[in-house]
Scaffold this motif. Sequence first.
Motif, PDB file in Angstrom:
ATOM      1  N   LEU A   1       0.831  -1.205   0.000  1.00 16.83           N
ATOM      2  CA  LEU A   1       0.000   0.000   0.000  1.00 16.83           C
ATOM      3  C   LEU A   1       0.868   1.259   0.000  1.00 16.83           C
ATOM      4  CD1 LEU A   1      -2.600  -1.074   2.724  1.00 16.83           C
ATOM      5  CD2 LEU A   1      -2.831  -1.259   0.228  1.00 16.83           C
ATOM      6  N   LEU A   2       0.256   2.373  -0.378  1.00 19.74           N
ATOM      7  CA  LEU A   2       0.921   3.669  -0.303  1.00 19.74           C
ATOM      8  C   LEU A   2       0.617   4.316   1.042  1.00 19.74           C
ATOM      9  CD1 LEU A   2       0.156   5.220  -3.817  1.00 19.74           C
ATOM     10  CD2 LEU A   2       2.268   4.112  -3.071  1.00 19.74           C
ATOM     11  N   VAL A   3       1.621   4.938   1.632  1.00 21.44           N
ATOM     12  CA  VAL A   3       1.440   5.718   2.853  1.00 21.44           C
ATOM     13  C   VAL A   3       1.779   7.165   2.494  1.00 21.44           C
ATOM     14  CG1 VAL A   3       2.131   6.053   5.251  1.00 21.44           C
ATOM     15  CG2 VAL A   3       2.084   3.741   4.273  1.00 21.44           C
ATOM     16  N   THR A   4       0.796   8.037   2.565  1.00 24.55           N
ATOM     17  CA  THR A   4       0.984   9.426   2.124  1.00 24.55           C
ATOM     18  C   THR A   4       0.489  10.388   3.194  1.00 24.55           C
ATOM     19  OG1 THR A   4      -1.193   9.835   1.141  1.00 24.55           O
ATOM     20  CG2 THR A   4       0.383   8.604  -0.203  1.00 24.55           C
ATOM     21  N   PRO A   5       0.888  11.655   3.100  1.00 20.90           N
ATOM     22  CA  PRO A   5       0.238  12.666   3.943  1.00 20.90           C
ATOM     23  C   PRO A   5      -1.238  12.746   3.566  1.00 20.90           C
ATOM     24  CG  PRO A   5       2.226  13.537   2.882  1.00 20.90           C
ATOM     25  CD  PRO A   5       1.921  12.232   2.221  1.00 20.90           C
ATOM     26  N   GLY A   6      -2.062  13.302   4.444  1.00 26.40           N
ATOM     27  CA  GLY A   6      -3.465  13.516   4.106  1.00 26.40           C
ATOM     28  C   GLY A   6      -3.577  14.510   2.968  1.00 26.40           C
ATOM     29  N   TRP A   7      -4.508  14.236   2.063  1.00 26.04           N
ATOM     30  CA  TRP A   7      -4.704  15.137   0.930  1.00 26.04           C
ATOM     31  C   TRP A   7      -5.497  16.368   1.363  1.00 26.04           C
ATOM     32  CZ3 TRP A   7      -1.916  13.889  -3.160  1.00 26.04           C
ATOM     33  CH2 TRP A   7      -1.580  12.555  -3.365  1.00 26.04           C
ATOM     34  N   VAL A   8      -5.108  17.523   0.846  1.00 26.13           N
ATOM     35  CA  VAL A   8      -5.888  18.753   1.010  1.00 26.13           C
ATOM     36  C   VAL A   8      -6.607  18.991  -0.307  1.00 26.13           C
ATOM     37  CG1 VAL A   8      -5.845  21.228   1.473  1.00 26.13           C
ATOM     38  CG2 VAL A   8      -4.249  19.704   2.670  1.00 26.13           C
ATOM     39  N   ASP A   9      -7.925  18.816  -0.323  1.00 29.59           N
ATOM     40  CA  ASP A   9      -8.724  19.031  -1.527  1.00 29.59           C
ATOM     41  C   ASP A   9      -9.202  20.479  -1.508  1.00 29.59           C
ATOM     42  OD1 ASP A   9     -10.470  19.059  -3.641  1.00 29.59           O
ATOM     43  OD2 ASP A   9     -11.416  17.146  -3.149  1.00 29.59           O
ATOM     44  N   VAL A  10      -8.619  21.305  -2.363  1.00 30.08           N
ATOM     45  CA  VAL A  10      -8.893  22.740  -2.304  1.00 30.08           C
ATOM     46  C   VAL A  10     -10.171  23.123  -3.027  1.00 30.08           C
ATOM     47  CG1 VAL A  10      -6.465  23.333  -2.078  1.00 30.08           C
ATOM     48  CG2 VAL A  10      -7.505  23.266  -4.357  1.00 30.08           C
TER      49      VAL A  10
ATOM     50  N   SER B   1     -13.547  11.520   2.848  1.00 27.12           N
ATOM     51  CA  SER B   1     -12.869  10.984   4.020  1.00 27.12           C
ATOM     52  C   SER B   1     -12.373   9.558   3.815  1.00 27.12           C
ATOM     53  CB  SER B   1     -13.810  11.029   5.235  1.00 27.12           C
ATOM     54  OG  SER B   1     -14.972  10.249   5.004  1.00 27.12           O
ATOM     55  N   VAL B   2     -12.976   8.811   2.883  1.00 27.68           N
ATOM     56  CA  VAL B   2     -12.521   7.439   2.636  1.00 27.68           C
ATOM     57  C   VAL B   2     -11.536   7.377   1.467  1.00 27.68           C
ATOM     58  CG1 VAL B   2     -14.624   6.433   3.571  1.00 27.68           C
ATOM     59  CG2 VAL B   2     -14.494   6.915   1.123  1.00 27.68           C
ATOM     60  N   GLN B   3     -11.198   8.529   0.920  1.00 26.60           N
ATOM     61  CA  GLN B   3     -10.252   8.576  -0.200  1.00 26.60           C
ATOM     62  C   GLN B   3      -8.934   9.243   0.179  1.00 26.60           C
ATOM     63  OE1 GLN B   3     -12.668  10.505  -3.169  1.00 26.60           O
ATOM     64  NE2 GLN B   3     -13.562   8.589  -3.849  1.00 26.60           N
ATOM     65  N   GLY B   4      -8.692   9.403   1.484  1.00 25.02           N
ATOM     66  CA  GLY B   4      -7.420   9.947   1.934  1.00 25.02           C
ATOM     67  C   GLY B   4      -7.396  11.442   2.119  1.00 25.02           C
ATOM     68  N   VAL B   5      -8.511  12.119   1.893  1.00 23.12           N
ATOM     69  CA  VAL B   5      -8.574  13.565   2.102  1.00 23.12           C
ATOM     70  C   VAL B   5      -8.721  13.835   3.596  1.00 23.12           C
ATOM     71  CG1 VAL B   5      -9.936  15.661   1.704  1.00 23.12           C
ATOM     72  CG2 VAL B   5      -9.539  14.043  -0.168  1.00 23.12           C
ATOM     73  N   THR B   6      -7.884  14.719   4.121  1.00 23.36           N
ATOM     74  CA  THR B   6      -7.987  15.083   5.531  1.00 23.36           C
ATOM     75  C   THR B   6      -8.387  16.540   5.724  1.00 23.36           C
ATOM     76  OG1 THR B   6      -5.594  15.513   5.591  1.00 23.36           O
ATOM     77  CG2 THR B   6      -6.350  13.335   6.306  1.00 23.36           C
ATOM     78  N   THR B   7      -8.343  17.331   4.652  1.00 21.94           N
ATOM     79  CA  THR B   7      -8.836  18.712   4.697  1.00 21.94           C
ATOM     80  C   THR B   7      -9.563  19.004   3.394  1.00 21.94           C
ATOM     81  OG1 THR B   7      -7.004  19.462   6.098  1.00 21.94           O
ATOM     82  CG2 THR B   7      -8.249  21.152   4.936  1.00 21.94           C
ATOM     83  N   ALA B   8     -10.794  19.491   3.490  1.00 17.59           N
ATOM     84  CA  ALA B   8     -11.587  19.835   2.313  1.00 17.59           C
ATOM     85  C   ALA B   8     -11.962  21.310   2.380  1.00 17.59           C
ATOM     86  CB  ALA B   8     -12.843  18.978   2.236  1.00 17.59           C
ATOM     87  N   VAL B   9     -11.721  22.027   1.287  1.00 20.42           N
ATOM     88  CA  VAL B   9     -12.074  23.443   1.192  1.00 20.42           C
ATOM     89  C   VAL B   9     -13.361  23.556   0.368  1.00 20.42           C
ATOM     90  CG1 VAL B   9     -11.349  25.726   0.422  1.00 20.42           C
ATOM     91  CG2 VAL B   9      -9.659  24.116   1.351  1.00 20.42           C
ATOM     92  N   MET B  10     -14.377  24.164   0.939  1.00 20.10           N
ATOM     93  CA  MET B  10     -15.681  24.273   0.279  1.00 20.10           C
ATOM     94  C   MET B  10     -16.010  25.741   0.015  1.00 20.10           C
ATOM     95  SD  MET B  10     -17.835  23.104   3.615  1.00 20.10           S
ATOM     96  CE  MET B  10     -17.865  24.112   5.109  1.00 20.10           C
ATOM     97  N   GLY B  11     -17.184  25.970  -0.583  1.00 22.41           N
ATOM     98  CA  GLY B  11     -17.580  27.348  -0.888  1.00 22.41           C
ATOM     99  C   GLY B  11     -17.020  27.856  -2.195  1.00 22.41           C
ATOM    100  N   ASN B  12     -16.529  26.960  -3.047  1.00 22.32           N
ATOM    101  CA  ASN B  12     -15.928  27.378  -4.307  1.00 22.32           C
ATOM    102  C   ASN B  12     -16.993  27.793  -5.332  1.00 22.32           C
ATOM    103  OD1 ASN B  12     -12.872  26.704  -4.064  1.00 22.32           O
ATOM    104  ND2 ASN B  12     -13.912  24.915  -3.219  1.00 22.32           N
ATOM    105  N   CYS B  13     -16.537  28.444  -6.387  1.00 24.88           N
ATOM    106  CA  CYS B  13     -17.379  28.783  -7.545  1.00 24.88           C
ATOM    107  C   CYS B  13     -18.505  29.755  -7.212  1.00 24.88           C
ATOM    108  CB  CYS B  13     -17.970  27.531  -8.183  1.00 24.88           C
ATOM    109  SG  CYS B  13     -16.726  26.385  -8.805  1.00 24.88           S
ATOM    110  N   GLY B  14     -18.398  30.459  -6.097  1.00 24.98           N
ATOM    111  CA  GLY B  14     -19.405  31.464  -5.771  1.00 24.98           C
ATOM    112  C   GLY B  14     -20.725  30.907  -5.300  1.00 24.98           C
ATOM    113  N   VAL B  15     -20.790  29.597  -4.962  1.00 27.37           N
ATOM    114  CA  VAL B  15     -22.054  29.009  -4.509  1.00 27.37           C
ATOM    115  C   VAL B  15     -21.898  28.449  -3.105  1.00 27.37           C
ATOM    116  CG1 VAL B  15     -22.949  28.500  -6.803  1.00 27.37           C
ATOM    117  CG2 VAL B  15     -21.509  26.818  -5.667  1.00 27.37           C
ATOM    118  N   GLY B  16     -22.946  28.609  -2.325  1.00 27.60           N
ATOM    119  CA  GLY B  16     -22.934  28.131  -0.944  1.00 27.60           C
ATOM    120  C   GLY B  16     -24.219  28.545  -0.262  1.00 27.60           C
ATOM    121  N   PHE B  17     -24.260  28.420   1.049  1.00 26.00           N
ATOM    122  CA  PHE B  17     -25.510  28.604   1.776  1.00 26.00           C
ATOM    123  C   PHE B  17     -25.445  29.655   2.874  1.00 26.00           C
ATOM    124  CE2 PHE B  17     -25.582  24.215   0.114  1.00 26.00           C
ATOM    125  CZ  PHE B  17     -26.645  24.373  -0.766  1.00 26.00           C
TER     126      PHE B  17
END
Length: 396
Positions: A50-59, A77-93
């Motif tokens: 297996l690969l051992v990597t740092p957690g991915w930051v999905d911007v 969270s099951v694909q190795g991402v440990t930080t997710a940045v949301m609110g992109n593309c001018g859309v959100g709540f």
Amino acid sequence: MLDRIIRGGEVIDGTGAPGKTADVGIRDGRIVSVGQIDEPARETVSADGLLVTPGWVDVHTHYDGQVTWDGELTPSSVQGVTTAVMGNCGVGFAPASPDRHDWLISLMEGVEDIPGTALAEGIEWQWESFPEYLDAVESRSLAIDVGAQVPHGALRAYVMGERGADHRVRPDPEEISRMGRLAREGIEAGALGFTSSRTRNHRTKDGEPTPSLTAGPEEMLGIAEEIGRGGLGVFEIVADFADLEDEFKLLRKMVEISGRPMSISVAQNDRVPDQWRRLLDQIGEAAEVGLPMKAQVAPRAIGLLLGLEASLHPFIGHPTYQSIKDLSREEKWARLKDPNFRAALLTEQTPEMLRFLVGDFERLFLLGDPPNYEPSPDQSLAAEARRRGLSEQEWA
């Protein structure tokens, strides 16, 4: 003694160095050693093969709604991402007036193809302002870290009401000033930055363009100037760059007057296939003179999932299909099998505003099981139609 050893995996450490087989030792929640480890541990995990990597930051994610009800934030969270940045593309709540909830859901559903039914059922709207939204997110127990951004579309709707949904409507100076102040306040409360969309690919569920599509220089620069006063935050922008020189000049000016970094989504446009190179050159030239501008590039081509149960498919804009769009799946299939209905459907053309997305059959492919994410041109619907002696729409 170590708390845990991850034993024998191929370690990719994120520095650019080649991978190497090594053990990883963890104590008190921190990595304390990498290499051949002889120290005992309370738990040993085999990573052989297996690969051992740092957690991915999905911007670039759109968990703005899901984060308020799903603590696991799958699938990231099951694909190795440990930080997710949301609110992109001018859309959100957020910010969100109570009377604009349905419209914000429609915008997110249209832009990002997230089912509106799931959003309507899942979001409890425990906020109105952006700081209150951050408080609601922070109150959740989440499997991964998240970062939020202030979305331009929600900001326009909050400040301008129904007028804000129409990209052709210009805010007055007081409305621009208020949008800027709210964006700055959101960033000061913990948002990572401000995002805006200037692409015709982004539309509401009903096909209306995103509200920030043609926001003028007064609006864009007014918001940027106010954010600059706070000395915090970044900009994330997606645009068509129909007029590359003028559009980039505006974005560069936003960085110049605010002093804040900006990332710009860059993708190849089939209609102007070399434009992305010119855009990268302009971003590079700005960076060379000290302006913090960067390109945000996806690791693979952007794709859309089309289907009868999806938001888009080749016949979604046909008047004949519109007459059955609200029927159940079984009822739709029955009508589509009717020769007279099919004949009427095939006489119609895809509307111009949808042609680029769903009307070019050279760029449409069967997904397959398992999915084929890199099909060859001879696997397109157009190529298969030619082999079968059918029109493209007949085969689709």
